[in-house]
Design a protein around this motif. Sequence first.
Motif, PDB file in Angstrom:
ATOM      1  N   GLN A 209      24.918 -18.228  22.879  1.00 37.39           N
ATOM      2  CA  GLN A 209      24.574 -18.701  24.216  1.00 37.39           C
ATOM      3  C   GLN A 209      23.911 -17.597  25.037  1.00 37.39           C
ATOM      4  O   GLN A 209      23.193 -17.886  25.995  1.00 37.39           O
ATOM      5  CB  GLN A 209      25.797 -19.262  24.949  1.00 37.39           C
ATOM      6  N   CYS A 210      24.137 -16.335  24.661  1.00 40.81           N
ATOM      7  CA  CYS A 210      23.529 -15.224  25.395  1.00 40.81           C
ATOM      8  C   CYS A 210      22.032 -15.106  25.117  1.00 40.81           C
ATOM      9  O   CYS A 210      21.320 -14.470  25.890  1.00 40.81           O
ATOM     10  CB  CYS A 210      24.214 -13.908  25.021  1.00 40.81           C
ATOM     11  N   LEU A 211      21.562 -15.685  24.043  1.00 41.64           N
ATOM     12  CA  LEU A 211      20.141 -15.589  23.717  1.00 41.64           C
ATOM     13  C   LEU A 211      19.281 -16.604  24.453  1.00 41.64           C
ATOM     14  O   LEU A 211      18.061 -16.468  24.492  1.00 41.64           O
ATOM     15  CB  LEU A 211      19.934 -15.771  22.211  1.00 41.64           C
ATOM     16  N   ILE A 212      19.880 -17.610  25.044  1.00 37.84           N
ATOM     17  CA  ILE A 212      19.103 -18.677  25.686  1.00 37.84           C
ATOM     18  C   ILE A 212      18.331 -18.140  26.892  1.00 37.84           C
ATOM     19  O   ILE A 212      17.141 -18.408  27.044  1.00 37.84           O
ATOM     20  CB  ILE A 212      20.023 -19.845  26.072  1.00 37.84           C
ATOM     21  N   VAL A 213      18.978 -17.374  27.746  1.00 40.65           N
ATOM     22  CA  VAL A 213      18.316 -16.863  28.951  1.00 40.65           C
ATOM     23  C   VAL A 213      17.183 -15.901  28.600  1.00 40.65           C
ATOM     24  O   VAL A 213      16.077 -16.044  29.134  1.00 40.65           O
ATOM     25  CB  VAL A 213      19.349 -16.212  29.900  1.00 40.65           C
ATOM     26  N   PRO A 214      17.371 -14.923  27.694  1.00 45.21           N
ATOM     27  CA  PRO A 214      16.239 -14.061  27.351  1.00 45.21           C
ATOM     28  C   PRO A 214      15.075 -14.814  26.697  1.00 45.21           C
ATOM     29  O   PRO A 214      13.918 -14.490  26.940  1.00 45.21           O
ATOM     30  CB  PRO A 214      16.828 -13.039  26.375  1.00 45.21           C
ATOM     31  N   LEU A 215      15.388 -15.845  25.913  1.00 46.64           N
ATOM     32  CA  LEU A 215      14.307 -16.629  25.320  1.00 46.64           C
ATOM     33  C   LEU A 215      13.538 -17.404  26.378  1.00 46.64           C
ATOM     34  O   LEU A 215      12.302 -17.498  26.317  1.00 46.64           O
ATOM     35  CB  LEU A 215      14.852 -17.569  24.257  1.00 46.64           C
ATOM     36  N   LYS A 216      14.236 -17.940  27.348  1.00 50.63           N
ATOM     37  CA  LYS A 216      13.547 -18.625  28.452  1.00 50.63           C
ATOM     38  C   LYS A 216      12.687 -17.662  29.249  1.00 50.63           C
ATOM     39  O   LYS A 216      11.574 -17.993  29.654  1.00 50.63           O
ATOM     40  CB  LYS A 216      14.570 -19.297  29.368  1.00 50.63           C
ATOM     41  N   GLU A 217      13.196 -16.460  29.481  1.00 48.50           N
ATOM     42  CA  GLU A 217      12.435 -15.459  30.206  1.00 48.50           C
ATOM     43  C   GLU A 217      11.192 -15.037  29.420  1.00 48.50           C
ATOM     44  O   GLU A 217      10.125 -14.841  30.005  1.00 48.50           O
ATOM     45  CB  GLU A 217      13.294 -14.224  30.508  1.00 48.50           C
ATOM     46  N   SER A 218      11.328 -14.895  28.107  1.00 48.39           N
ATOM     47  CA  SER A 218      10.155 -14.497  27.298  1.00 48.39           C
ATOM     48  C   SER A 218       9.112 -15.599  27.277  1.00 48.39           C
ATOM     49  O   SER A 218       7.919 -15.322  27.286  1.00 48.39           O
ATOM     50  CB  SER A 218      10.589 -14.116  25.884  1.00 48.39           C
ATOM     51  N   VAL A 219       9.542 -16.857  27.269  1.00 48.65           N
ATOM     52  CA  VAL A 219       8.581 -17.968  27.328  1.00 48.65           C
ATOM     53  C   VAL A 219       7.878 -17.972  28.677  1.00 48.65           C
ATOM     54  O   VAL A 219       6.663 -18.187  28.762  1.00 48.65           O
ATOM     55  CB  VAL A 219       9.298 -19.302  27.059  1.00 48.65           C
ATOM     56  N   ARG A 220       8.629 -17.704  29.740  1.00 49.19           N
ATOM     57  CA  ARG A 220       8.042 -17.667  31.081  1.00 49.19           C
ATOM     58  C   ARG A 220       6.997 -16.560  31.194  1.00 49.19           C
ATOM     59  O   ARG A 220       5.949 -16.732  31.791  1.00 49.19           O
ATOM     60  CB  ARG A 220       9.115 -17.477  32.134  1.00 49.19           C
ATOM     61  N   LEU A 221       7.301 -15.415  30.595  1.00 47.30           N
ATOM     62  CA  LEU A 221       6.351 -14.290  30.658  1.00 47.30           C
ATOM     63  C   LEU A 221       5.119 -14.593  29.847  1.00 47.30           C
ATOM     64  O   LEU A 221       4.023 -14.219  30.179  1.00 47.30           O
ATOM     65  CB  LEU A 221       7.006 -13.002  30.158  1.00 47.30           C
TER      66      LEU A 221
ATOM     67  N   GLU B  12       9.814  -7.052  34.231  1.00 46.38           N
ATOM     68  CA  GLU B  12      10.543  -8.292  33.927  1.00 46.38           C
ATOM     69  C   GLU B  12      11.440  -8.154  32.694  1.00 46.38           C
ATOM     70  O   GLU B  12      12.468  -8.807  32.597  1.00 46.38           O
ATOM     71  CB  GLU B  12       9.546  -9.434  33.695  1.00 46.38           C
ATOM     72  N   THR B  13      11.049  -7.310  31.755  1.00 45.87           N
ATOM     73  CA  THR B  13      11.770  -7.212  30.481  1.00 45.87           C
ATOM     74  C   THR B  13      13.061  -6.416  30.596  1.00 45.87           C
ATOM     75  O   THR B  13      14.076  -6.795  30.009  1.00 45.87           O
ATOM     76  CB  THR B  13      10.860  -6.587  29.418  1.00 45.87           C
ATOM     77  N   ILE B  14      13.038  -5.330  31.329  1.00 46.98           N
ATOM     78  CA  ILE B  14      14.210  -4.447  31.388  1.00 46.98           C
ATOM     79  C   ILE B  14      15.445  -5.159  31.944  1.00 46.98           C
ATOM     80  O   ILE B  14      16.518  -5.082  31.342  1.00 46.98           O
ATOM     81  CB  ILE B  14      13.869  -3.155  32.162  1.00 46.98           C
ATOM     82  N   PRO B  15      15.361  -5.895  33.050  1.00 44.81           N
ATOM     83  CA  PRO B  15      16.576  -6.616  33.506  1.00 44.81           C
ATOM     84  C   PRO B  15      17.046  -7.678  32.519  1.00 44.81           C
ATOM     85  O   PRO B  15      18.251  -7.907  32.378  1.00 44.81           O
ATOM     86  CB  PRO B  15      16.141  -7.261  34.832  1.00 44.81           C
ATOM     87  N   THR B  16      16.095  -8.309  31.821  1.00 44.74           N
ATOM     88  CA  THR B  16      16.478  -9.331  30.846  1.00 44.74           C
ATOM     89  C   THR B  16      17.258  -8.711  29.691  1.00 44.74           C
ATOM     90  O   THR B  16      18.284  -9.248  29.262  1.00 44.74           O
ATOM     91  CB  THR B  16      15.222 -10.051  30.322  1.00 44.74           C
TER      92      THR B  16
END
Length: 104
Positions: free
Chosen positions: A92-104, A48-52
Amino acid sequence: MKLIKVTLVFSLLALVFVAQTEAQNPIWEKWLACNRIGTKALGSLLRETIPTVRNLLNCIDYNPPTDIGNSYLSKLKLYYELLKRGALDKTQCLIVPLKESVRL
């Protein structure tokens, strides 16, 4: 005569080793089961981390230098530049990785 003594010593060591291995078998089984669970968790986390991270690098248009060397200072400078671009230039580019890290 020496060959018989050596054979006897190795036979005794083998018996002790087999007995000790059988006594520690439940301990090893527990350790291996825990290790399998940890390995699966780490694998799913990396999957999950590598694509993010790749999406983050594409979003901030970051192209690292080709030869950074092996020193800690050069790698630290590289990470600093990456974080600076992500946090200050294109937030704005940090929003998606932060959401992904919260999901994980």
